[in-house]
Design a protein around this motif. Sequence first.
Motif, PDB file in Angstrom:
ATOM      1  N   ARG A  47       0.811  -1.166  -0.079  1.00  0.00           N
ATOM      2  CA  ARG A  47       0.090   0.025  -0.016  1.00  0.00           C
ATOM      3  C   ARG A  47       0.893   1.053   0.008  1.00  0.00           C
ATOM      4  NH1 ARG A  47      -3.545  -0.122   4.923  1.00  0.00           N
ATOM      5  NH2 ARG A  47      -2.914  -2.511   5.212  1.00  0.00           N
ATOM      6  N   LYS A  48       0.453   2.221  -0.559  1.00  0.00           N
ATOM      7  CA  LYS A  48       1.102   3.523  -0.675  1.00  0.00           C
ATOM      8  C   LYS A  48       1.189   4.196   0.726  1.00  0.00           C
ATOM      9  CE  LYS A  48       2.337   6.694  -3.977  1.00  0.00           C
ATOM     10  NZ  LYS A  48       2.125   7.995  -4.536  1.00  0.00           N
ATOM     11  N   MET A  49       2.255   4.946   1.045  1.00  0.00           N
ATOM     12  CA  MET A  49       2.418   5.452   2.409  1.00  0.00           C
ATOM     13  C   MET A  49       1.755   6.725   2.654  1.00  0.00           C
ATOM     14  SD  MET A  49       5.983   5.982   4.141  1.00  0.00           S
ATOM     15  CE  MET A  49       6.105   5.508   6.021  1.00  0.00           C
ATOM     16  N   ILE A  50       1.157   6.895   3.617  1.00  0.00           N
ATOM     17  CA  ILE A  50       0.519   8.259   4.032  1.00  0.00           C
ATOM     18  C   ILE A  50       1.382   8.814   4.676  1.00  0.00           C
ATOM     19  CG2 ILE A  50      -1.588   9.732   4.385  1.00  0.00           C
ATOM     20  CD1 ILE A  50      -3.217   7.446   3.294  1.00  0.00           C
ATOM     21  N   ASP A  51       2.236   9.638   4.373  1.00  0.00           N
ATOM     22  CA  ASP A  51       3.246  10.378   5.087  1.00  0.00           C
ATOM     23  C   ASP A  51       2.943  11.925   5.284  1.00  0.00           C
ATOM     24  OD1 ASP A  51       4.159  11.108   2.916  1.00  0.00           O
ATOM     25  OD2 ASP A  51       5.980   9.919   2.919  1.00  0.00           O
ATOM     26  N   CYS A  95       3.013   9.183  20.427  1.00  0.00           N
ATOM     27  CA  CYS A  95       4.204   8.352  19.397  1.00  0.00           C
ATOM     28  C   CYS A  95       4.086   6.712  19.846  1.00  0.00           C
ATOM     29  CB  CYS A  95       5.351   8.933  19.944  1.00  0.00           C
ATOM     30  SG  CYS A  95       6.864   8.415  18.477  1.00  0.00           S
ATOM     31  N   SER A  96       3.743   6.119  18.572  1.00  0.00           N
ATOM     32  CA  SER A  96       3.717   4.755  18.801  1.00  0.00           C
ATOM     33  C   SER A  96       4.453   4.020  17.842  1.00  0.00           C
ATOM     34  CB  SER A  96       2.227   4.396  18.888  1.00  0.00           C
ATOM     35  OG  SER A  96       2.148   2.741  18.759  1.00  0.00           O
ATOM     36  N   PRO A  97       5.521   2.946  18.407  1.00  0.00           N
ATOM     37  CA  PRO A  97       6.093   1.971  17.427  1.00  0.00           C
ATOM     38  C   PRO A  97       5.240   1.266  16.428  1.00  0.00           C
ATOM     39  CG  PRO A  97       6.528   1.378  19.277  1.00  0.00           C
ATOM     40  CD  PRO A  97       5.621   2.511  19.576  1.00  0.00           C
ATOM     41  N   THR A  98       3.757   1.061  16.914  1.00  0.00           N
ATOM     42  CA  THR A  98       3.138   0.124  16.016  1.00  0.00           C
ATOM     43  C   THR A  98       2.307   0.718  14.941  1.00  0.00           C
ATOM     44  OG1 THR A  98       1.235   0.558  17.847  1.00  0.00           O
ATOM     45  CG2 THR A  98       2.462  -1.395  18.139  1.00  0.00           C
ATOM     46  N   VAL A  99       2.388   2.063  14.936  1.00  0.00           N
ATOM     47  CA  VAL A  99       1.871   2.668  14.046  1.00  0.00           C
ATOM     48  C   VAL A  99       2.862   3.038  12.775  1.00  0.00           C
ATOM     49  CG1 VAL A  99       0.500   4.813  13.106  1.00  0.00           C
ATOM     50  CG2 VAL A  99       0.183   3.740  15.470  1.00  0.00           C
ATOM     51  N   TRP A 100       2.556   2.586  11.425  1.00  0.00           N
ATOM     52  CA  TRP A 100       3.348   2.792  10.359  1.00  0.00           C
ATOM     53  C   TRP A 100       3.367   4.207   9.688  1.00  0.00           C
ATOM     54  CZ3 TRP A 100       7.225   0.128   7.979  1.00  0.00           C
ATOM     55  CH2 TRP A 100       7.391  -1.450   8.699  1.00  0.00           C
ATOM     56  N   VAL A 136       6.518   7.038  15.048  1.00  0.00           N
ATOM     57  CA  VAL A 136       7.740   7.442  15.389  1.00  0.00           C
ATOM     58  C   VAL A 136       8.319   8.322  14.493  1.00  0.00           C
ATOM     59  CG1 VAL A 136       9.992   7.014  16.333  1.00  0.00           C
ATOM     60  CG2 VAL A 136       7.932   5.497  17.264  1.00  0.00           C
ATOM     61  N   GLY A 137       8.648   9.456  14.760  1.00  0.00           N
ATOM     62  CA  GLY A 137       9.515  10.348  13.801  1.00  0.00           C
ATOM     63  C   GLY A 137       8.387  11.170  13.031  1.00  0.00           C
ATOM     64  N   THR A 138       7.194  11.578  13.775  1.00  0.00           N
ATOM     65  CA  THR A 138       6.303  12.569  13.199  1.00  0.00           C
ATOM     66  C   THR A 138       6.714  14.031  13.645  1.00  0.00           C
ATOM     67  OG1 THR A 138       4.607  10.998  13.694  1.00  0.00           O
ATOM     68  CG2 THR A 138       4.001  13.346  13.513  1.00  0.00           C
ATOM     69  N   LEU A 363       7.243   0.905  -2.158  1.00  0.00           N
ATOM     70  CA  LEU A 363       6.461   2.105  -2.080  1.00  0.00           C
ATOM     71  C   LEU A 363       6.439   2.895  -0.784  1.00  0.00           C
ATOM     72  CD1 LEU A 363       3.196   0.510  -3.828  1.00  0.00           C
ATOM     73  CD2 LEU A 363       4.951   2.040  -4.874  1.00  0.00           C
ATOM     74  N   ARG A 364       6.893   2.319  -0.034  1.00  0.00           N
ATOM     75  CA  ARG A 364       7.099   2.905   1.426  1.00  0.00           C
ATOM     76  C   ARG A 364       8.411   2.334   2.131  1.00  0.00           C
ATOM     77  NH1 ARG A 364       3.547   1.681   5.660  1.00  0.00           N
ATOM     78  NH2 ARG A 364       1.617   1.690   4.246  1.00  0.00           N
ATOM     79  N   PRO A 365       8.846   3.180   2.934  1.00  0.00           N
ATOM     80  CA  PRO A 365      10.342   2.577   3.573  1.00  0.00           C
ATOM     81  C   PRO A 365      10.063   1.499   4.360  1.00  0.00           C
ATOM     82  CG  PRO A 365       9.915   5.279   3.946  1.00  0.00           C
ATOM     83  CD  PRO A 365       8.571   4.721   3.595  1.00  0.00           C
ATOM     84  N   ASN A 366      10.856   0.378   4.201  1.00  0.00           N
ATOM     85  CA  ASN A 366      10.736  -0.512   5.191  1.00  0.00           C
ATOM     86  C   ASN A 366      11.810  -0.733   6.021  1.00  0.00           C
ATOM     87  OD1 ASN A 366       8.769  -2.093   3.349  1.00  0.00           O
ATOM     88  ND2 ASN A 366      10.311  -2.127   1.864  1.00  0.00           N
TER      89      ASN A 366
END
Length: 516
Positions: A47-51, A95-100, A136-138, A363-366
Motif C-alpha cells: 500500500r502507498k504510504m501516507i506520510d 508516538c507509537s512504534p506500532t503505527v506505520w 515514531v518520527g512524526t 512504495l514505502r520505507p521498510n
Amino acid sequence: MWIRCGKSLWHLEALRQSSKSPCLFSLFSPYSDTPHRKSKLAPLQERKMIDRFRLNAKGGDGGHGCSSFRRSRQVRRGRPDGGSGGRGGDVILECSPTVWDFSGLQHHITANRGGPGSSKNMIGTRGEDKVVYVPVGTVIHLIKGEIPSIVKNHSSTDLDPWEIPGTLVDGISESNQASTYNDPNMAAEVESLLHTGCSSDQNGGTLEILPCRKQTTQGASTNALPQLSPRNHTSKVCKKEEMEETEQMQYNVAELTEQGQRVIVAQGGEGGSGNVCTSRVPNKLKSIMPGVDKDKTIDVEVSDDDQYPRSEGLPGSESILELELKSIADVSFVGMPNAGKSTLLGAISRAKPSVGHYAFTTLRPNLGNLNFDDLSITVADVPGLIKGAHENRGLGHAFLRHIERTKVLAYVLDLASALDGRKGIPPWEQLKDLILELEYHQEGLSGRPSLIVANKVDENGAEEVYRELKRRVPGVPIFPVCAVLEEGIAELKTGLKGLVNGEISCRLSIDEMLLD
Ligand SMILES: Nc1nc2c(ncn2[C@@H]2O[C@H](COP(=O)(O)OP(=O)(O)OP(=O)(O)O)[C@@H](O)[C@H]2O)c(=O)[nH]1
C-alpha cells in the motif's frame, strides 16, 4: 426454469439478463460457482504510504457551571451550592512504534466536552481526552492555532501533596485564570487568590505541560523546508486558500521521536464556575470574572441567581496541523530502482519487504533490525530514487525526507545494470546521480558517513565492473555482495556496525570520483 426464493418465484433466464441483480445472478452463473466476496486489503508493504496528513483538532468545551441553592426543612434560603463544570478533554498525539503511517487517522478530531456542574458542590466530570497514535518520527507543522505543548508524565508519588491534580483553592475553578482579566492590577490580585492546579491524566499521574519549540518559516533554512505534495483539488479557491495557509505555516513546532512521547495539540476548555465559587469571591472580583455580568453582581436588590451567578464553560482550543513523517533509522539504503535494496534488507535482517524484478516495487520505507550482541541497528530500505527525483520524478521527493534523519548512508549500486547490452547506467554514474539528488533535496545530506554496497556480484562480468568501481570511487569502503545468495553479508554487517559506532568514518565526495 422457475426458482423459488422465499415467497417469490423467479424465472432463471430473466435473472440472467437482469443487470440489477449481479450478486444474485452470480449464484446461478455458469461461469463462476464461487459467491461474490469482498477482495482482501492489499498487504501493508504494497500500500502507498501516507506520510503527510492534515489534522483539524478541537479540544472539548468546558462544562457549564451550575446555579443551585441548598434547601432543607430547616433552611429555606440556603447558601449557593452549584458546582463548577468539568474541563473539556484535550486532543493528544502519542508516538507509537506500532503505527506505520497516517493512514488510520481521521482528519477531524474533537475531544469530549466536560460535564456540567451540579448541586451539592458537585464538579462536572472532565471530558475524555482523544489520544491519536502517530508513528515514531512524526514532525508537526502548525497552520492555525496554538503551539502544541509537550506532556511530561510524572507518577503521583513524585508530587508535593499540594500539587495533587485537580486541587482548587476556595472552590474557584481553573477557568478563572488571572490571564483572562483585562486589568493588570486586578489580574495580579486574582492570581494571588487563585491557584491554577495541574491537570491529571487518566492513570492518576500528573501532566506537566511544557510549550514546544517554536520555529517560524523565517527561522528555518529554505532547504529544510518541507514542500507540500500535490493534491487533487477541484476548486481553484481551495488551492489558493491552501497556498495561503502553507505560507503562514510554522514549521517543526514539535517532533515525536520516542515511544510514548505525547503532545497536546488542542486544549480542552475550562469548565464554567458554579455559583458556589462566586459566593466565595469578593464582589469586586465577581464583576470581572469571565461569563459573569458586571452590572448585576454588585446590586443589593437582586435575586439569588443574579447575586451568585454561574458562568458557562469556555470552548476548547482549535488547531490545524500538518503532520509529516520522517522515518528514523540508523542506516538508509539509497539506490536506484531495482538495485536490490529490498532483497538486501531481507538478507541482513528478518524484514520481509516485497521484491520484484520491476522498478518501484517498494512504495514505502521498510525497516529492518540488525542485531549484534552489544548493539541493535535499524536499517531503512527507501524507495528507489531516479535522476530528477527532487523535481518529483519517479516516486518523487516524498521519500527523500526519510533519509534526512539517518546517521549512515549505504549506497546500493547495481553492478549488472549496464551488462549484457542492458540499458542501465554504470554503478559510478548511479552513485553520482544519487549524490546529486540528495544534495538537491538538502545541502550536505550526502556528506554523512557512507559506504557502498556493490550488489549483484554473481552476474557475468560483474567482477570487472566492481574493480572499475573501486578504481573510480576512492575513500569509502565498497562491499561486493550477492543479496539473493546472501554472499558478502557478514562483512557488510561489520562495516555498517563500524560506521554507526563511529569506529570508521568515511564520507563520499563527488570531486574525488573519476567520472566520464
Ligand atoms: N542476480 C541478482 N539479482 C538480484 C540480486 N539482488 C536482487 N536481485 C534482483 O533484482 C530485482 C530487484 O530487487 P529488489 O530488491 O526489489 O530491488 P529494489 O532496489 O528494492 O527495487 P525498488 O523497490 O524498485 O526500489 C529482483 O528481481 C531481485 O531478485 C543479486 O544479488 N543478484
